[in-house]
Scaffold this active site. Structure first.
Site, PDB file in Angstrom:
ATOM      1  CB  SER A 156       2.210   0.783   5.170  1.00 37.79           C
ATOM      2  OG  SER A 156       3.276   1.239   5.466  1.00 37.79           O
ATOM      3  CD  GLU A 240      10.447  -0.555   3.862  1.00 38.78           C
ATOM      4  OE1 GLU A 240       9.354  -0.230   4.230  1.00 38.78           O
ATOM      5  OE2 GLU A 240      11.412  -0.704   4.382  1.00 38.78           O
TER       6      GLU A 240
END
Lengths: 377, 368
Positions: A156, A240
């Site tokens: 990301s 996460e």
């Protein structure tokens, strides 16, 4: 047990609400547009500078050391104002807090938290997805440095990041998961090439793939001990998986509120199937909001990363995909041109059952570690 | 905000769980044991749980919505064949109406879809159902009062749920003795069909008219408690199926070692946790939020829980295979209880409609 605001919480909520009236950047919904991803860094700094980010993180890394409840309030107010959700980097922060030396924590955490240094996460590889421990990127010692070679994917913000939290193999003679170490790798150097990935909704600024060919990282940038990379990865992915950490409730609530407005504007244009799908999306979002409040309250007993994160991830995925279906049916596909953001919201929702560990992996973890079902033979 | 249970609430939950573990049914065959059932009823009686929503003397309930919800969840988890939800809702009605506590076991009368409290229509024309009747000899329900003081209720009616009769100015509490007719959906909590309700026998000593606003809040409590029962039912059913999946062997291995089975149970567990979270909030909201918001919170919890509970119980039957489809397996007792609680104060569809209306959506789109 109390879901209501204390006087402090209420004052904070009002302060944030007032601030948002002048400081909402009015970005499009996260999934629809590169403009959103491009604007996230500025949004992060703006939130942080005004005192509305890193509410519950320790003060020595730039957080405010408050109860996790304040994160919930931020999410609720961002959603109510139609503002973008807060940046999701709690997993990076928790991973470094838990595994980094005092020196590493001092060096890196403040910059992550205040948004001045951008990070990406170099975990997955083309041949190491769900089976992360089989990763092959190497870090070979040369003097005071490690030399990196290999390929990462699903990284990301790799195009913008100054730093990468990288997992690489430092020991080839031990069991796969014991030979992995973690590093803070500077991204702007020869030997690192990144290429954006174009996702199914057209977005190119969220994920990239990164090639390491002889890039260097100082040995002092190793996070944790040699071989501690796997443990760090488990800390990071368990975080996460938690919707409270990610602040996604705000994102889902924004979509549902926008759809509700759309339906109220012209109720006759919507049939019972569409209304029903929107109603179920509202129910799902409400469930997740309460679930996050429950989980963050449990953290008042101390942070604990158990397999419950897999339950949260599964619930969050169902919510995102129910919201995606509502966007598809009530938002429409823009056959005649016009707003195609609903289609993009829907398309983006499909990734939620893959990223951060697939729904199948979460189910394995719940079955084995919570329900105590036997290992498959 | 701190939504952890207080030590007192944890203790209440533990004590409810303990009573159920001691006296609840462990097998289908035990459902017919009147001695065990009497011991369970006596233990619940002694606990005072059915009076949690009774009057402190100042017109306010002894406990918030959370305490009875914790009890309801544990009773559902253990398939407790004892009345609780009905008598709790009856005590709530008596407190709202300023009526003295019931002298003996009393539950509530609902419409035949379990969705409406107020009895409407020609006297005796539409039957009502008294729910959760074990140990109860009467039921209370509401009748519209045409002569009520309109001024007193004008404000309340502005916030009314659509379920309340908009033409009525207020409602009075009526009471009916229970006959022997029993319906058979929920094997742990039988209903009694009420046929002759005319003329209604008003409860003596009621101090005030029940307003539409009161009914909205009462409905929120009913939904929250039914949702809590569903959370418990789901938890108990999943535990039953996990136990079975560890024991039952096919192809030389416990079926719980197969991913196909593991993933079904993991989904069922996650749904249960989601239901618990949304229901906890609904239970808190009963007194803490304005009535329309409390109803919306409860409607969301009920819609989620009713749908989740059906899915979870179906999964539990599937994990049990052929045995799960036999009368002797507790799986269908969980499913039946889930379907019954799923309908109390409105099914998933009714409550989806309530939530949508709260957001200004849904009139005329097929939602009641």
């Amino acid at each position: 047990m109390d879901f209501g605001d204390s006087p402090d919480e209420s004052a904070f909520r009002i302060r944030l609400r007032t601030w948002l009236q002048d400081n909402n950047p009015g970005l499009p919904a996260s999934s629809t547009d590169d403009e959103y991803w491009a604007g996230m860094a500025a949004w992060h700094r703006s939130l942080y500078d005004a005192g509305f980010f890193a509410m519950s993180w320790p003060t020595e890394i730039g957080g405010q050391g408050l109860s996790p409840v304040f994160e919930v309030i931020v999410d609720e107010e961002l959603a109510a104002a139609g503002a973008p959700p807060r940046p999701s980097l709690g997993y990076l922060v928790q991973g470094i807090i838990e595994h980094g030396s005092p020196e590493i924590r001092r060096r890196f955490l403040p910059g992550i938290v205040n948004g001045r240094e951008r990070w990406c996460q170099g975990f997955s590889e083309p041949d190491a997805g769900s089976d992360l421990a089989s990763l092959r990127t190497r870090a070979d010692r040369e003097g005071d440095d490690f030399v990196l070679s290999g390929q990462k994917i699903w990284t990301s913000y790799s195009d913008e990041a100054e730093w990468c939290l990288l997992l690489a193999r430092t020991d080839h003679d031990v069991a796969t998961h014991r030979g992995i170490s973690a590093f803070a790798v500077p991204m702007r150097q020869p030997g690192i090439k990144q290429r954006p990935l174009r996702m199914i909704n057209g977005v190119t600024k969220e994920f990239g793939e990164v090639h390491f060919t002889g890039a260097r990282v100082p040995a002092a940038n190793m996070i944790g001990e040699p071989g501690e990379g796997w443990a760090l990865a488990m800390t990071v992915v368990s975080h996460e998986r938690e919707p409270g950490e990610l602040g996604y409730v705000a994102r889902y609530a924004k979509v549902v509120n926008d759809l509700g407005r759309r339906v109220r504007t012209d109720p006759a244009a919507f049939g019972s199937e569409q209304i029903s799908e929107l109603g179920w999306a509202m129910v799902e979002v409400e469930m997740l909001r309460r679930h996050v409040q429950r989980r963050l309250s449990e953290r008042l007993n101390g942070i604990h990363h158990g397999p419950e994160g897999s339950v949260d991830k599964l619930l969050m995925t169902w919510v995102e995909q129910a919201v995606g279906h509502a966007a598809l049916s009530s938002g429409g596909l823009a056959h005649g041109g016009g707003d195609d953001s609903w289609l993009h919201t829907y398309l983006y929702s499909r990734a939620q059952s893959v990223m951060g560990g697939t729904s199948q992996i979460q189910r394995n973890l719940i079955a084995r570690r919570i329900l105590g079902l036997p290992a498959s033979s | 905000m701190d939504v952890r249970l207080s030590p007192e609430q944890e203790a209440l939950r533990a004590s409810a769980a303990q009573v159920v573990a001691r006296f609840g049914p462990k097998a289908v065959g035990q459902l017919d044991d009147p001695e065990r059932r009497a011991r369970l009823d006596a233990a619940v009686d002694e606990s005072g749980w059915r009076e949690l929503r009774g009057d402190t003397g100042a017109g306010v309930p002894l406990a918030s919505g959370v305490e009875p919800a914790l009890v309801a969840e544990e009773l559902g988890r253990g398939l407790a064949d004892v009345s609780f939800l009905g008598p709790t809702l009856a005590a709530e009605l008596r407190r709202i109406a300023g009526a003295p506590p019931a002298r003996s076991g009393e539950t509530v009368g609902l419409d035949t879809d379990l969705g409406l409290l107020v009895h409407e229509g020609e006297p005796g024309s539409s039957p009502m159902v008294a729910i959760d009747t074990l140990g109860c000899d009467s039921a209370v329900y509401l009748v519209a009062d045409a002569d009520a003081d309109a001024d007193a209720d004008a404000d309340a009616n502005a916030n009314a749920d659509a379920d309340a009769d908009p033409d009525a100015d207020g409602y009075r509490l009526a009471r009916v003795e229970l006959g022997p007719t029993r319906s058979g959906l929920d094997l742990t909590r039988p209903s009694v069909i009420l046929r002759s309700l005319s003329p209604p026998a008003l409860v003596e000593g009621s101090q005030r008219l029940v307003t539409a606003d009161d009914i909205t809040r009462w409905t929120a409590l009913g939904l929250a408690l039914a949702s809590a029962d569903l959370s418990g039912v789901m938890g108990g059913a999943v535990a039953l199926a996990c136990e079975y999946a560890k024991e039952r062997k096919q192809y030389g291995a416990a079926i719980g070692s197969f991913q196909a089975v593991q993933h079904m149970l993991a989904d069922a567990f996650a749904l249960t946790e989601g239901a618990r979270s949304i229901t906890l909030h609904a239970a808190w909201a009963v007194d803490a939020l304005p009535a329309p918001d409390a109803l919306a919170a409860a409607a969301a919890a009920k819609a989620y829980s009713a749908r989740a509970a059906r899915t979870v119980c179906e999964t539990v039957i599937q994990v049990h295979g052929g045995i799960g489809n036999t009368w002797e397996c507790l799986a269908h007792v969980f499913l039946r209880r889930a379907l019954f609680s799923g309908d109390i104060c409105g099914d998933a569809s009714v409550n989806l409609g309530r939530l949508l209306r709260h957001h200004g959506i849904g009139a005329g789109n097929g939602f009641r």
